[in-house]
Design an enzyme around this catalytic site. Structure first.
Site, PDB file in Angstrom:
ATOM      1  N   GLY A 165       0.767  -1.237   0.000  1.00  0.00           N
ATOM      2  CA  GLY A 165       0.000   0.000   0.000  1.00  0.00           C
ATOM      3  C   GLY A 165       0.799   1.289   0.000  1.00  0.00           C
ATOM      4  O   GLY A 165       0.232   2.361  -0.152  1.00  0.00           O
ATOM      5  N   LYS A 201      -5.763  -0.167 -14.009  1.00  0.00           N
ATOM      6  CA  LYS A 201      -7.182   0.151 -13.852  1.00  0.00           C
ATOM      7  C   LYS A 201      -7.538  -0.115 -12.394  1.00  0.00           C
ATOM      8  O   LYS A 201      -7.086  -1.102 -11.811  1.00  0.00           O
ATOM      9  CB  LYS A 201      -7.998  -0.763 -14.780  1.00  0.00           C
ATOM     10  CG  LYS A 201      -9.495  -0.593 -14.655  1.00  0.00           C
ATOM     11  CD  LYS A 201     -10.014   0.446 -15.616  1.00  0.00           C
ATOM     12  CE  LYS A 201     -11.494   0.705 -15.389  1.00  0.00           C
ATOM     13  NZ  LYS A 201     -11.895   2.021 -15.894  1.00  0.00           N
ATOM     14  N   ARG A 292       8.223 -14.875   1.091  1.00  0.00           N
ATOM     15  CA  ARG A 292       8.546 -15.211   2.481  1.00  0.00           C
ATOM     16  C   ARG A 292       7.425 -16.081   3.050  1.00  0.00           C
ATOM     17  O   ARG A 292       6.363 -16.207   2.443  1.00  0.00           O
ATOM     18  CB  ARG A 292       8.607 -13.924   3.315  1.00  0.00           C
ATOM     19  CG  ARG A 292       7.283 -13.166   3.215  1.00  0.00           C
ATOM     20  CD  ARG A 292       7.158 -11.989   4.150  1.00  0.00           C
ATOM     21  NE  ARG A 292       5.786 -11.489   4.168  1.00  0.00           N
ATOM     22  CZ  ARG A 292       5.263 -10.641   3.305  1.00  0.00           C
ATOM     23  NH1 ARG A 292       6.000 -10.152   2.325  1.00  0.00           N
ATOM     24  NH2 ARG A 292       3.995 -10.271   3.395  1.00  0.00           N
TER      25      ARG A 292
HETATM   26  C1  MV4 Z   1      -5.201  -2.479  -6.174  1.00  0.00           C
HETATM   27  C2  MV4 Z   1      -6.502  -2.306  -5.701  1.00  0.00           C
HETATM   28  C3  MV4 Z   1      -7.464  -1.979  -6.632  1.00  0.00           C
HETATM   29  N1  MV4 Z   1      -7.141  -1.871  -7.946  1.00  0.00           N
HETATM   30  N2  MV4 Z   1      -4.931  -2.353  -7.484  1.00  0.00           N
HETATM   31  C4  MV4 Z   1      -3.017  -2.781  -1.968  1.00  0.00           C
HETATM   32  C5  MV4 Z   1      -1.612  -3.187  -1.664  1.00  0.00           C
HETATM   33  C6  MV4 Z   1      -1.157  -4.068  -2.766  1.00  0.00           C
HETATM   34  N3  MV4 Z   1      -1.057  -5.412  -2.293  1.00  0.00           N
HETATM   35  C7  MV4 Z   1      -2.187  -3.929  -3.833  1.00  0.00           C
HETATM   36  N4  MV4 Z   1      -3.290  -3.228  -3.278  1.00  0.00           N
HETATM   37  C8  MV4 Z   1      -4.382  -2.937  -4.028  1.00  0.00           C
HETATM   38  N5  MV4 Z   1      -4.191  -2.786  -5.346  1.00  0.00           N
HETATM   39  C9  MV4 Z   1      -5.893  -2.062  -8.344  1.00  0.00           C
HETATM   40  N6  MV4 Z   1      -5.581  -1.958  -9.640  1.00  0.00           N
HETATM   41  C10 MV4 Z   1      -6.729  -2.502  -4.329  1.00  0.00           C
HETATM   42  C11 MV4 Z   1      -5.659  -2.823  -3.492  1.00  0.00           C
HETATM   43  C12 MV4 Z   1      -5.926  -3.113  -2.124  1.00  0.00           C
HETATM   44  C13 MV4 Z   1      -6.426  -2.180  -1.242  1.00  0.00           C
HETATM   45  C14 MV4 Z   1      -6.693  -0.896  -1.625  1.00  0.00           C
HETATM   46  C15 MV4 Z   1      -7.228  -0.001  -0.744  1.00  0.00           C
HETATM   47  C16 MV4 Z   1      -7.497  -0.387   0.560  1.00  0.00           C
HETATM   48  C17 MV4 Z   1      -7.205  -1.644   0.976  1.00  0.00           C
HETATM   49  C18 MV4 Z   1      -6.670  -2.547   0.082  1.00  0.00           C
HETATM   50  C19 MV4 Z   1      -6.404  -3.808   0.528  1.00  0.00           C
HETATM   51  C20 MV4 Z   1      -5.891  -4.718  -0.349  1.00  0.00           C
HETATM   52  C21 MV4 Z   1      -5.662  -4.363  -1.672  1.00  0.00           C
END
Ligand code: MV4
Length: 448
Positions: A165, A201, A292
């Site tokens: 994040g 996207k 990991r």
């Molecule tokens: C995203 C997404 C929505 N759309 N990518 C968060 C950290 C990393 N692991 C990838 N993450 C995300 N990527 C796209 N194209 C949503 C997340 C996401 C997230 C976003 C906002 C709040 C909490 C989240 C928890 C997991 C993943």
């Protein structure tokens, strides 16, 4: 097999690894900081070496001190646990130079997967589905905006060195794109010294579903089903479960096969996790690969019956996987709640203290991973996670009932914990119904 392993970590994961080693007849060396002289991992290991002051940067994050302790104690391998040096390719290279086995993948693979835009490109080549977006990294706003218009808004702006994040922003439209891009890029430069960005996207209200894999030195790769880790707060997971109830057998097979293909595409070795976003239509997309063992590995151990830490050690020692794909059967339902020393009433601020009275529940299908003991003084320098409560039962409803029962029994007197907040989640009708997305906590608990 190794005779002696050094555990380059602390807390419950260090204890978990020490126990696995003991069961395998392997001697253990703990390393500890000056703040951890009385810590459980320091006491449980066969030997313990003080590696420096309380600050992580001078102890658990210091490669030279950890390698010196390894060589001095004649340990043949290092288990890094998670966090600290577990995904540091330079440390892995140093281990190789010192002829010490690193229990994890090669420096090369850690480096490759640590670079998120490169990981994305690798997965595209391997035919693993990714969210529509850029194939190459972007560095400047003008190029990025052109790409964003091609993708269509809203778009997610991500730092190539990010993950978990950091350095991430959503741009809702072309007007706000420039500002969002600059914010994300500045955050990335400050945190990682890297201005490499990429675009995807934006996937609205997805689930975070990850697949556990194991890969040995002989090219055997197996998957051990998925974990739904959607319940997060500011990218810190709070509850994880396996299996994900939004997935049917056909989709499960497809995601599992995809995870195996992803691991094979990079010549992966040891335990790893392929993180996917799953949207409401059942489409899933590769996000990141974690190189990991993860905090939430016990839910997979419960439903699969496979000891992931022992497998990691066997793999690093050059043994083949002890399980074949056809023998891996996912049984029942497992849930993990993370118990942290924090105050949900005050923005989840960390609340270290001294454990006055401790009661650790037990019972059928109950597992508590913790390094707490009664009288233990929690040092303020490290992670606030105190305990993982993991339960296993025949289905989700039974597992939830068990979790409520077990959580109600936990006593950790002397420190503030998030247990009451965990109850609020467990009792929420949408959670009970299994309607969870990554937005669950901000949507249902308006606190920031
Ligand atoms: C995203 C997404 C929505 N759309 N990518 C968060 C950290 C990393 N692991 C990838 N993450 C995300 N990527 C796209 N194209 C949503 C997340 C996401 C997230 C976003 C906002 C709040 C909490 C989240 C928890 C997991 C993943």
């Amino acid at each position: 097999m190794f005779q002696k392993i050094l555990i380059a970590n602390r807390g419950e994961i260090a204890v978990r690894i020490i126990r696995a080693c003991r069961e395998m007849g392997i001697k253990t060396v703990a390393v500890y900081s000056e703040a951890d002289a009385d810590a459980l991992h320091t006491q449980l290991a066969d030997e313990a070496v003080c590696i420096g002051p309380a600050a992580s940067s001078e102890s658990y994050l210091n490669p030279e001190r950890i390698l010196s302790a390894t060589i001095a104690s004649k340990a043949e391998a290092i288990h890094p646990g998670f966090g600290f040096l577990s995904e540091n390719p330079k440390f892995v290279e140093m281990c190789e130079k010192c002829h010490v086995a690193f229990i994890g993948p090669s420096a090369d693979i850690i480096q490759k997967m640590g670079n998120k835009s490169e990981a994305r490109a690798t997965m595209i080549k391997a035919g693993v589905p990714v969210v529509p977006g850029t194939k190459k990294p972007v560095f400047d706003v003008d190029t990025a905006l052109k790409e964003a218009k091609k993708i269509g808004f809203p778009v997610m702006i991500k730092a190539s060195s990010g993950g978990g994040g950091k350095g991430m922003r959503v741009a809702e439209n072309a007007e706000s794109f420039g500002e969002m891009f600059r914010l994300a890029q500045r955050e990335s430069v400050n945190a990682f010294g890297d201005d490499t960005m990429y675009l995807e996207k934006y996937v609205g209200r997805p689930r975070h579903v990850e697949v556990q894999i194991l890969a040995d030195k002989f090219g055997n790769v197996v998957q051990l089903g998925e974990r739904d880790c959607s319940i997060q707060r500011r990218h810190q997971k709070m509850i994880e479960e396996s299996p994900c109830i939004a997935i049917d057998a056909r989709l499960r097979k497809k995601m599992g096969d995809t995870a195996v293909r992803a691991a094979k595409a990079v010549g992966y070795e040891n335990a790893g996790t392929i993180e996917f976003l799953l949207d409401h239509t059942g489409d899933f997309y590769f996000m990141e690969m974690n190189t990991r063992i993860q905090v939430e590995h016990p839910v997979t151990e419960f439903v699969s019956g496979v000891d992931l830490i022992k497998e990691q050690i066997r793999i690093a020692a050059g043994e083949p996987l002890s399980v074949k794909q056809k023998d891996i059967v996912i049984r029942g339902h497992a849930i993990e709640c993370r118990i942290n020393a924090e105050d949900p009433e005050h923005n989840f601020r960390p609340c270290p203290g001294t454990v006055q009275e401790l009661h650790i529940p037990g019972g059928n299908g109950v597992r508590i991973d913790t390094a707490l003991y009664s009288g233990y003084k929690i040092p303020p320098q490290y992670d606030s996670m105190l305990m993982k409560v993991i339960v296993h039962d025949k289905d989700r409803e039974s597992a939830l009932a068990k979790m409520r029962s077990v959580l109600g029994e936990v006593i950790i007197d002397g420190v503030q914990t998030n247990i009451d907040f965990q109850f609020k989640i467990l009792n929420h009708p949408e959670f009970r119904a299994g309607n969870v997305t990554t937005h669950f906590i901000p949507e249902h608990f308006d606190m920031e």
